[in-house]
Enzyme design. Structure first.
Site, PDB file in Angstrom:
ATOM      1  CG  HIS A  71      -0.478  -0.023   2.545  1.00  0.00           C
ATOM      2  ND1 HIS A  71      -0.299   1.120   3.285  1.00  0.00           N
ATOM      3  CD2 HIS A  71      -0.102  -1.047   3.349  1.00  0.00           C
ATOM      4  CE1 HIS A  71       0.152   0.806   4.493  1.00  0.00           C
ATOM      5  NE2 HIS A  71       0.299  -0.514   4.567  1.00  0.00           N
TER       6      HIS A  71
ATOM      7  CG  ASP B 238      -3.183   3.750   2.358  1.00  0.00           C
ATOM      8  OD1 ASP B 238      -2.547   2.712   2.064  1.00  0.00           O
ATOM      9  OD2 ASP B 238      -4.139   3.745   3.166  1.00  0.00           O
TER      10      ASP B 238
ATOM     11  CG  ASP C  71       2.533   0.683   7.891  1.00  0.00           C
ATOM     12  OD1 ASP C  71       2.143   0.153   6.849  1.00  0.00           O
ATOM     13  OD2 ASP C  71       1.801   0.818   8.890  1.00  0.00           O
TER      14      ASP C  71
ATOM     15  CD  GLU D 175      -3.133  -1.802   5.583  1.00  0.00           C
ATOM     16  OE1 GLU D 175      -3.287  -2.784   6.305  1.00  0.00           O
ATOM     17  OE2 GLU D 175      -2.775  -0.693   6.029  1.00  0.00           O
ATOM     18  CD  GLU D 176      -1.921   2.214   7.452  1.00  0.00           C
ATOM     19  OE1 GLU D 176      -2.662   1.705   8.311  1.00  0.00           O
ATOM     20  OE2 GLU D 176      -0.687   2.019   7.425  1.00  0.00           O
TER      21      GLU D 176
ATOM     22  CG  ASP E 265       2.044  -3.607   5.259  1.00  0.00           C
ATOM     23  OD1 ASP E 265       2.732  -2.682   5.734  1.00  0.00           O
ATOM     24  OD2 ASP E 265       0.804  -3.549   5.174  1.00  0.00           O
TER      25      ASP E 265
ATOM     26  NE  ARG F 166      -5.174  -4.352  16.475  1.00  0.00           N
ATOM     27  CZ  ARG F 166      -4.760  -3.792  15.343  1.00  0.00           C
ATOM     28  NH1 ARG F 166      -4.608  -4.520  14.250  1.00  0.00           N
ATOM     29  NH2 ARG F 166      -4.525  -2.506  15.292  1.00  0.00           N
TER      30      ARG F 166
ATOM     31  CB  SER G  98      -5.143  -6.250  11.365  1.00  0.00           C
ATOM     32  OG  SER G  98      -5.352  -6.533  12.727  1.00  0.00           O
TER      33      SER G  98
ATOM     34  CG  HIS H 213       0.139   3.061  12.529  1.00  0.00           C
ATOM     35  ND1 HIS H 213      -1.104   2.489  12.684  1.00  0.00           N
ATOM     36  CD2 HIS H 213       0.589   2.619  11.330  1.00  0.00           C
ATOM     37  CE1 HIS H 213      -1.373   1.715  11.632  1.00  0.00           C
ATOM     38  NE2 HIS H 213      -0.353   1.780  10.798  1.00  0.00           N
TER      39      HIS H 213
HETATM   40  N1  BES Z   1       1.366  -2.889   8.129  1.00  0.00           N
HETATM   41  C1  BES Z   1       0.338  -2.748   9.107  1.00  0.00           C
HETATM   42  C2  BES Z   1      -0.002  -4.036   9.818  1.00  0.00           C
HETATM   43  C3  BES Z   1       1.123  -4.703  10.562  1.00  0.00           C
HETATM   44  C4  BES Z   1       2.084  -3.977  11.243  1.00  0.00           C
HETATM   45  C5  BES Z   1       1.186  -6.065  10.605  1.00  0.00           C
HETATM   46  C6  BES Z   1       3.112  -4.610  11.909  1.00  0.00           C
HETATM   47  C7  BES Z   1       2.180  -6.705  11.290  1.00  0.00           C
HETATM   48  C8  BES Z   1       3.167  -5.975  11.940  1.00  0.00           C
HETATM   49  C9  BES Z   1      -0.905  -2.182   8.423  1.00  0.00           C
HETATM   50  O1  BES Z   1      -0.603  -1.092   7.598  1.00  0.00           O
HETATM   51  C10 BES Z   1      -1.844  -1.662   9.490  1.00  0.00           C
HETATM   52  O2  BES Z   1      -1.503  -0.709  10.128  1.00  0.00           O
HETATM   53  N2  BES Z   1      -3.038  -2.270   9.628  1.00  0.00           N
HETATM   54  C11 BES Z   1      -4.030  -1.783  10.515  1.00  0.00           C
HETATM   55  C12 BES Z   1      -5.367  -2.345  10.170  1.00  0.00           C
HETATM   56  C13 BES Z   1      -6.166  -1.551   9.168  1.00  0.00           C
HETATM   57  C14 BES Z   1      -7.525  -2.174   8.965  1.00  0.00           C
HETATM   58  C15 BES Z   1      -6.298  -0.104   9.551  1.00  0.00           C
HETATM   59  C16 BES Z   1      -3.759  -2.188  11.944  1.00  0.00           C
HETATM   60  O3  BES Z   1      -3.158  -3.252  12.188  1.00  0.00           O
HETATM   61  O4  BES Z   1      -4.151  -1.431  12.825  1.00  0.00           O
HETATM   62 MN    MN Z   2       1.011  -1.462   6.387  1.00  0.00          MN
HETATM   63 MN    MN Z   3      -0.318   0.687   8.922  1.00  0.00          MN
END
Ligand code: BES
Ligand code: MN
Ligand code: MN
Length: 455
Positions: free
Chosen positions: A85, A87, A118, A151-152, A178, A326, A397, A425
């Site tokens: 992603h 974004d 990320d 994705e975010e 990711d 989660r 996730s 983040h």
């Molecule tokens: N890349 C992350 C997820 C991640 C981070 C997986 C570190 C394993 C290790 C992804 O961009 C993310 O931030 N996902 C969100 C979920 C989404 C539905 C907003 C999350 O995990 O909060």
């Molecule tokens: Mn990510």
């Molecule tokens: Mn993320």
């Protein structure tokens, strides 16, 4: 020239190009940045063409666009579908950044910028590995790229795109960077991700804000009540009290848990890095288990009443919170959402009204360790890092992984190169130059081993 020589010779160019991408503030959640999100998509489309793709296009969706590109060298060879992603999360709070989030700087061998890890940095490694393989006539697999801009914010439109483009996306494996590795001394491959159910709740007391002296003590304060309700949702052992919440949680065998805890993990280092005296979580589970295989319930934000400067004596009419859960195999995000809503309403006392509405969610995922693709990823790490990677379960996730399995019938290989300390983040997100370069090398090796082992 070999692929690896090309990567070495082009290190500075690869870094400069990533810095250009990081200058585009492609924040998907904030409509103020809609044009920048598109600029980032256009950047990726061009980067794919420059790297040697046969075709590369911007695919419109109801939201931010998806970039698709491919190079098919021989239909009889295996096809790798790269997902990533472009974004990023909002950069707020800006004042906590040591340098502006969209003006990348390199400090102590790390690139500091929102999205550095990320997922712009990690996603871009695939385009550069592709460029290196293509430029040295070393492509061993067909390659397809699907890089999204939502994705975010939950990947809602990607789900639709995938359903509508099954043939276009036909592949043998999905390859994603990711996620994180354990450390630069201990490479790992992610084989599990948690799911997500995200709620917003509202508790209403009196029909208007009241004077907290005139009415205080006689009328329920919705902020106090909301806090009580939230507190009651977890017992002293860290178990979530929503009835049915654990019904489908897969329990790991003693052997699986032992294997999981054999991964190197330094609790003291972990606490030190976060500046905390103690960790806290569900009784009976280690920290690795608490984030890898156990579900959670956390308040992500809570507000109401007066939070401005000085003091205002007010008994607020409403209180709000954003709550995430989660999830782990085999919990289902819609089911958990329903259980939460029912429970939240049932525990609301008569003196308030309670409402819970869902935001985006996603399903947990586990990926196989006995597949050709896993073996190829493992061989790639062995060649590039001189160590066999350890399979790990990450707490974050990527909801689309379970959708790829469901809709395309495809497993993913989660070959991430980030570190937990990269502050994704958070303010001062960064990505190590070492990880960026090693990642590109490892990805190119994956393609080589995947073709070899697929024969
Ligand atoms: N890349 C992350 C997820 C991640 C981070 C997986 C570190 C394993 C290790 C992804 O961009 C993310 O931030 N996902 C969100 C979920 C989404 C539905 C907003 C999350 O995990 O909060
Ligand atoms: Mn990510
Ligand atoms: Mn993320």
């Amino acid at each position: 020239m070999t692929t690896q020589e090309y990567i070495k010779n082009n290190q500075q160019k690869f870094i400069d190009e990533l810095l250009d991408l990081l200058r585009i503030p492609s924040v998907s959640a904030d409509s103020k940045f809609t044009d920048d999100v598109r600029k980032a998509a256009e950047f990726i489309r061009t980067a794919l063409i420059d790297a040697g793709a046969d075709t590369s296009e911007i695919c419109e969706t109801a939201g931010h666009p998806i970039v698709y590109g491919e190079k098919i060298i021989d239909p009889s060879l295996p096809t790798v579908l790269v997902y990533g992603h472009y974004d990023v999360q909002p950069a707020d709070p800006y004042e906590l950044w040591d340098s502006p989030p969209f003006e990348p700087v390199i400090k102590d061998e790390k690139i500091y910028a929102r999205g550095a890890c990320d997922d712009k940095g990690q996603m871009f490694m695939h385009i550069k590995a592709f460029e290196a393989m293509n430029a040295t006539n070393s492509l061993t697999c067909n390659i397809k790229f699907m890089i999204e801009g939502e994705e975010e914010v939950g990947s809602d439109n990607l789900g639709i795109f995938v359903g509508e483009n099954r043939e276009k996306l036909a592949a043998d494996i999905i390859l994603i960077s990711d996620t994180a590795i354990i450390s630069n001394d201990t490479p790992s491959i992610t084989v599990g991700l948690r799911g997500l159910s995200y709620m917003e709740v509202e508790v209403t007391g009196p029909n208007r804000d009241l004077h907290s002296g005139v009415y205080g003590g006689a009328v329920a304060n919705p902020i106090n009540i909301l806090c009580e309700m939230i507190t009651s949702m977890m017992d002293k052992d860290g178990h979530i009290t929503i009835p049915g919440f654990y019904d489908k949680v897969a329990e790991l065998s003693a052997e699986e848990r032992k294997a999981m805890n054999a991964a190197p993990f330094d609790l003291d280092e972990y606490k030190k890095e976060l500046d905390i005296q103690e960790v806290k979580g569900e009784s009976g589970y280690t920290t690795l288990e608490r984030v890898g295989i156990r579900p959670t319930l956390d308040v992500n934000g809570i507000w109401g009443g007066y939070t401005g400067e000085g003091a205002k004596t007010v008994l607020p009419s409403k209180a709000y919170a954003k709550i995430s859960m989660r999830l782990v195999p085999h919990q289902n995000s819609d089911e958990i959402t329903d259980l939460f809503i029912k429970h939240f309403q049932s525990i609301a006392p008569d003196y308030v009204k309670a409402k819970a509405t869902p935001h985006h969610g996603g399903e947990p995922a586990v990926t196989p360790t006995d597949s050709v693709a896993y073996a190829a990823a493992s061989a790639a790490f062995e060649e590039a890092w001189g160590k066999t990677p350890i399979p790990t379960r990450d707490g974050g996730s990527i909801p689309i992984v379970s959708l790829f399995k469901e809709v395309l019938g495809l497993d993913s290989v989660l070959m991430g190169f980030g570190l937990d300390s990269d502050a994704i983040h958070s303010p001062n997100e960064h990505y190590g130059l070492f990880n960026y370069r090693k990642g590109i090398e490892t990805i190119a090796m994956f393609h080589k081993h995947f073709a070899r082992l697929s024969r």
